[in-house]
Motif scaffolding. Structure first.
Motif, PDB file in Angstrom:
ATOM      1  N   ALA A 231       0.826  -1.212   0.000  1.00  0.00           N
ATOM      2  CA  ALA A 231       0.000   0.000   0.000  1.00  0.00           C
ATOM      3  C   ALA A 231       0.856   1.256   0.000  1.00  0.00           C
ATOM      4  O   ALA A 231       0.539   2.240  -0.687  1.00  0.00           O
ATOM      5  N   ARG A 232       1.952   1.253   0.772  1.00  0.00           N
ATOM      6  CA  ARG A 232       2.844   2.421   0.805  1.00  0.00           C
ATOM      7  C   ARG A 232       3.442   2.674  -0.575  1.00  0.00           C
ATOM      8  O   ARG A 232       3.498   3.821  -1.043  1.00  0.00           O
ATOM      9  N   LYS A 233       3.872   1.613  -1.245  1.00  0.00           N
ATOM     10  CA  LYS A 233       4.462   1.776  -2.578  1.00  0.00           C
ATOM     11  C   LYS A 233       3.433   2.315  -3.567  1.00  0.00           C
ATOM     12  O   LYS A 233       3.747   3.168  -4.402  1.00  0.00           O
ATOM     13  N   VAL A 234       2.211   1.818  -3.475  1.00  0.00           N
ATOM     14  CA  VAL A 234       1.143   2.294  -4.363  1.00  0.00           C
ATOM     15  C   VAL A 234       0.874   3.776  -4.126  1.00  0.00           C
ATOM     16  O   VAL A 234       0.792   4.576  -5.072  1.00  0.00           O
ATOM     17  N   ALA A 235       0.751   4.166  -2.857  1.00  0.00           N
ATOM     18  CA  ALA A 235       0.455   5.560  -2.526  1.00  0.00           C
ATOM     19  C   ALA A 235       1.585   6.487  -2.956  1.00  0.00           C
ATOM     20  O   ALA A 235       1.338   7.605  -3.432  1.00  0.00           O
ATOM     21  N   VAL A 236       2.821   6.040  -2.808  1.00  0.00           N
ATOM     22  CA  VAL A 236       3.968   6.846  -3.232  1.00  0.00           C
ATOM     23  C   VAL A 236       3.951   7.031  -4.743  1.00  0.00           C
ATOM     24  O   VAL A 236       4.203   8.129  -5.255  1.00  0.00           O
ATOM     25  N   LYS A 237       3.633   5.969  -5.478  1.00  0.00           N
ATOM     26  CA  LYS A 237       3.573   6.072  -6.934  1.00  0.00           C
ATOM     27  C   LYS A 237       2.457   7.024  -7.379  1.00  0.00           C
ATOM     28  O   LYS A 237       2.635   7.804  -8.319  1.00  0.00           O
ATOM     29  N   VAL A 238       1.325   6.950  -6.704  1.00  0.00           N
ATOM     30  CA  VAL A 238       0.232   7.880  -7.016  1.00  0.00           C
ATOM     31  C   VAL A 238       0.664   9.309  -6.708  1.00  0.00           C
ATOM     32  O   VAL A 238       0.435  10.231  -7.502  1.00  0.00           O
ATOM     33  N   GLY A 239       1.295   9.504  -5.550  1.00  0.00           N
ATOM     34  CA  GLY A 239       1.728  10.836  -5.144  1.00  0.00           C
ATOM     35  C   GLY A 239       2.772  11.436  -6.055  1.00  0.00           C
ATOM     36  O   GLY A 239       2.946  12.659  -6.107  1.00  0.00           O
ATOM     37  N   ASP A 240       3.474  10.571  -6.801  1.00  0.00           N
ATOM     38  CA  ASP A 240       4.540  11.037  -7.688  1.00  0.00           C
ATOM     39  C   ASP A 240       4.008  11.416  -9.071  1.00  0.00           C
ATOM     40  O   ASP A 240       4.733  11.981  -9.884  1.00  0.00           O
ATOM     41  N   LYS A 241       2.722  11.110  -9.331  1.00  0.00           N
ATOM     42  CA  LYS A 241       2.136  11.446 -10.625  1.00  0.00           C
ATOM     43  C   LYS A 241       1.821  12.937 -10.703  1.00  0.00           C
ATOM     44  O   LYS A 241       1.734  13.624  -9.689  1.00  0.00           O
ATOM     45  N   ALA A 242       1.627  13.411 -11.917  1.00  0.00           N
ATOM     46  CA  ALA A 242       1.266  14.815 -12.120  1.00  0.00           C
ATOM     47  C   ALA A 242      -0.071  15.099 -11.455  1.00  0.00           C
ATOM     48  O   ALA A 242      -0.988  14.279 -11.476  1.00  0.00           O
ATOM     49  N   ARG A 243      -0.193  16.261 -10.843  1.00  0.00           N
ATOM     50  CA  ARG A 243      -1.423  16.631 -10.164  1.00  0.00           C
ATOM     51  C   ARG A 243      -2.502  17.032 -11.167  1.00  0.00           C
ATOM     52  O   ARG A 243      -2.216  17.486 -12.270  1.00  0.00           O
ATOM     53  N   ASP A 244      -3.759  16.831 -10.773  1.00  0.00           N
ATOM     54  CA  ASP A 244      -4.901  17.235 -11.593  1.00  0.00           C
ATOM     55  C   ASP A 244      -5.479  18.518 -11.003  1.00  0.00           C
ATOM     56  O   ASP A 244      -5.917  18.540  -9.868  1.00  0.00           O
ATOM     57  N   PHE A 245      -5.470  19.578 -11.792  1.00  0.00           N
ATOM     58  CA  PHE A 245      -5.941  20.881 -11.319  1.00  0.00           C
ATOM     59  C   PHE A 245      -7.301  21.250 -11.893  1.00  0.00           C
ATOM     60  O   PHE A 245      -7.737  22.392 -11.771  1.00  0.00           O
ATOM     61  N   SER A 246      -7.975  20.278 -12.537  1.00  0.00           N
ATOM     62  CA  SER A 246      -9.240  20.612 -13.191  1.00  0.00           C
ATOM     63  C   SER A 246     -10.274  21.137 -12.212  1.00  0.00           C
ATOM     64  O   SER A 246     -11.098  21.983 -12.549  1.00  0.00           O
ATOM     65  N   GLY A 247     -10.217  20.641 -10.974  1.00  0.00           N
ATOM     66  CA  GLY A 247     -11.175  21.099  -9.979  1.00  0.00           C
ATOM     67  C   GLY A 247     -10.923  22.517  -9.510  1.00  0.00           C
ATOM     68  O   GLY A 247     -11.785  23.141  -8.873  1.00  0.00           O
ATOM     69  N   LYS A 248      -9.739  23.060  -9.816  1.00  0.00           N
ATOM     70  CA  LYS A 248      -9.393  24.419  -9.403  1.00  0.00           C
ATOM     71  C   LYS A 248      -9.848  25.477 -10.395  1.00  0.00           C
ATOM     72  O   LYS A 248      -9.895  26.655 -10.084  1.00  0.00           O
ATOM     73  N   PHE A 249     -10.138  25.038 -11.631  1.00  0.00           N
ATOM     74  CA  PHE A 249     -10.481  26.002 -12.661  1.00  0.00           C
ATOM     75  C   PHE A 249     -11.930  26.440 -12.525  1.00  0.00           C
ATOM     76  O   PHE A 249     -12.815  25.622 -12.259  1.00  0.00           O
ATOM     77  N   PRO A 250     -12.217  27.716 -12.717  1.00  0.00           N
ATOM     78  CA  PRO A 250     -13.610  28.170 -12.661  1.00  0.00           C
ATOM     79  C   PRO A 250     -14.396  27.658 -13.855  1.00  0.00           C
ATOM     80  O   PRO A 250     -13.858  27.475 -14.941  1.00  0.00           O
ATOM     81  N   LYS A 251     -15.682  27.401 -13.638  1.00  0.00           N
ATOM     82  CA  LYS A 251     -16.543  26.974 -14.732  1.00  0.00           C
ATOM     83  C   LYS A 251     -17.068  28.209 -15.473  1.00  0.00           C
ATOM     84  O   LYS A 251     -17.505  29.169 -14.862  1.00  0.00           O
ATOM     85  N   ILE A 252     -17.032  28.120 -16.778  1.00  0.00           N
ATOM     86  CA  ILE A 252     -17.512  29.234 -17.618  1.00  0.00           C
ATOM     87  C   ILE A 252     -18.960  28.950 -18.003  1.00  0.00           C
ATOM     88  O   ILE A 252     -19.277  27.908 -18.565  1.00  0.00           O
ATOM     89  N   VAL A 253     -19.823  29.859 -17.656  1.00  0.00           N
ATOM     90  CA  VAL A 253     -21.246  29.731 -17.953  1.00  0.00           C
ATOM     91  C   VAL A 253     -21.643  30.822 -18.943  1.00  0.00           C
ATOM     92  O   VAL A 253     -21.415  32.017 -18.702  1.00  0.00           O
ATOM     93  N   ILE A 254     -22.237  30.412 -20.069  1.00  0.00           N
ATOM     94  CA  ILE A 254     -22.669  31.359 -21.097  1.00  0.00           C
ATOM     95  C   ILE A 254     -24.163  31.568 -20.973  1.00  0.00           C
ATOM     96  O   ILE A 254     -24.945  30.595 -20.987  1.00  0.00           O
ATOM     97  N   GLN A 255     -24.591  32.809 -20.799  1.00  0.00           N
ATOM     98  CA  GLN A 255     -26.005  33.132 -20.668  1.00  0.00           C
ATOM     99  C   GLN A 255     -26.401  34.194 -21.684  1.00  0.00           C
ATOM    100  O   GLN A 255     -25.599  35.067 -22.046  1.00  0.00           O
ATOM    101  N   ASN A 256     -27.632  34.081 -22.117  1.00  0.00           N
ATOM    102  CA  ASN A 256     -28.186  35.119 -23.015  1.00  0.00           C
ATOM    103  C   ASN A 256     -28.716  36.257 -22.165  1.00  0.00           C
ATOM    104  O   ASN A 256     -29.518  36.040 -21.247  1.00  0.00           O
ATOM    105  N   SER A 257     -28.246  37.452 -22.433  1.00  0.00           N
ATOM    106  CA  SER A 257     -28.693  38.603 -21.626  1.00  0.00           C
ATOM    107  C   SER A 257     -29.544  39.557 -22.457  1.00  0.00           C
ATOM    108  O   SER A 257     -29.581  39.469 -23.669  1.00  0.00           O
TER     109      SER A 257
END
Length: 360
Positions: free
Chosen positions: A334-360
């Motif tokens: 489990a430690r080896k698995v977690a270390v390998k996961v931790g060494d992967k590139a991070r995912d920042f998709s959750g940090k990006f704001p969502k763009i909403v298009i509305q008709n005004s």
């Protein structure tokens, strides 16, 4: 001359994490808010609660001479973040990382490995869930001691059942124990997606998916529509098991799911009477596979009666005998698995704001 943060970071620059084999410095931050305290925070990218005290003492020994009269506070924590998955697949709400535990064929101990892996990660302080994706033959309800239990439903969502500190979900909770799932591939794939998406996972660091054996519809659905951080291949040293395990490995490679490593199960049998060690299913198979495909062997597990008894009793080895030699093997994997996961590139998709298009 006043002690600067750089002075402190330079002093610990050569301290190496024995698990990642990299300097601790990247995860170290310093706070010198007043003349009476020196606060140092060490953030690990993987769960390691059992090692916090030893790491803190390592830093204390190195920094004590620099602290002089100030009180030295060393805070060691784990910071588990989301890591990269297949391109174009969004992360699952409430889940940071998904680890698929797979095998080319049945009977190699994949479900037992998945259960103990989840428990070992949880024992180190991570928030962990396990999803039984074997629609035709769910085994996690028995292994986790939850046979006959039904999940609560809130606003159309399933509430995972807790067991040994882990959140669990399985088709086995929703059907009778002796009911055969006579479903075609598309229905099975749909069931997997519903179990994943319609379960109220509660802020998981890791979701371990216990995959069915083979390379069929569920595996393809997983790779195309489920954000998988990495996969683990479970095999025995037996030639026929290795042959099928290689197919599973190649399938994940083709669909862009990284292989975290190989677990060799039933690698040897130790006689409970005389202690003689015998390689019943062959020897060195995982090492050969590792050399051929450039994938690490995460660990080897013995053919042991205690492992089988523990899972049949609904309390896998890591929970039933946490201080045993067998549990230590699972904890190292489990430690080896977690270390390998931790060494992967991070995912920042959750940090990006969502763009909403509305008709005004």
């Amino acid at each position: 001359m006043a002690l600067t943060d750089t002075d402190i970071l330079d002093a610990i620059a050569d301290l190496i994490d024995e698990d990642t084999h990299k300097p601790y410095r990247k995860g170290v931050s310093v706070q010198q808010n007043d003349a009476a305290h020196l606060n140092v925070r060490v953030a690990l990218p993987y769960p390691a609660k059992s090692r916090f005290a030893a790491i803190a003492e390592l830093f204390r020994e190195r920094l004590a001479p620099l602290a002089c009269e100030r009180k030295l506070n060393i805070d060691v924590v784990s910071e588990i973040t989301s890591h990269s998955v297949q391109r174009g697949v969004p992360l699952l709400p409430g889940v940071k990382n998904i680890i698929a535990v797979s095998s080319g064929k049945g009977g190699v101990g994949k479900s037992t490995t998945a259960a103990n892996l989840a428990l070992a990660l949880a024992a180190e302080g991570a928030s962990v869930g396990i999803l039984d994706a074997d629609i035709y033959g769910p085994s996690q309800p028995l292994m986790m001691g939850l046979q006959g239990r039904k999940p609560e439903v809130i606003d159309g969502k399933l509430v995972p059942l807790p067991a040994h500190g882990v959140q669990t979900m399985s088709i086995g909770y929703l059907v009778d124990e002796d009911q055969a799932m006579v479903w075609r591939g598309p229905m099975v794939s749909q069931a997997l997606q519903q179990l994943l998406n319609d379960t109220l996972w509660n802020e998981l660091d890791y979701l371990v998916i216990d995959m069915p054996p083979g390379t069929g519809d569920i595996q393809l659905t997983l790779s195309q529509k489920v954000p998988v951080t990495g996969a683990i291949i479970v095999t025995t040293p037996q030639d026929i098991a290795l042959l099928d395990a290689k197919k599973g490995l190649k399938m994940f490679e083709k669909v862009g799911v990284p292989i975290l490593g190989i677990v060799e199960n039933m690698a040897m049998h130790v006689c409970s009477n005389c202690g003689h060690e015998e390689h019943i299913f062959g020897h060195g198979g995982a090492d050969k596979m590792s050399a051929q495909y450039g994938v690490d062997v995460l660990g080897s597990l013995p053919l042991d009666l205690g492992i089988r008894l523990a899972t049949d009793d609904g309390c896998p080895t890591v929970a039933a005998a946490p201080d045993s030699a067998l549990a230590a093997r699972y904890q190292q994997i489990a430690r080896k698995v977690a270390v390998k996961v931790g060494d992967k590139a991070r995912d920042f998709s959750g940090k990006f704001p969502k763009i909403v298009i509305q008709n005004s």
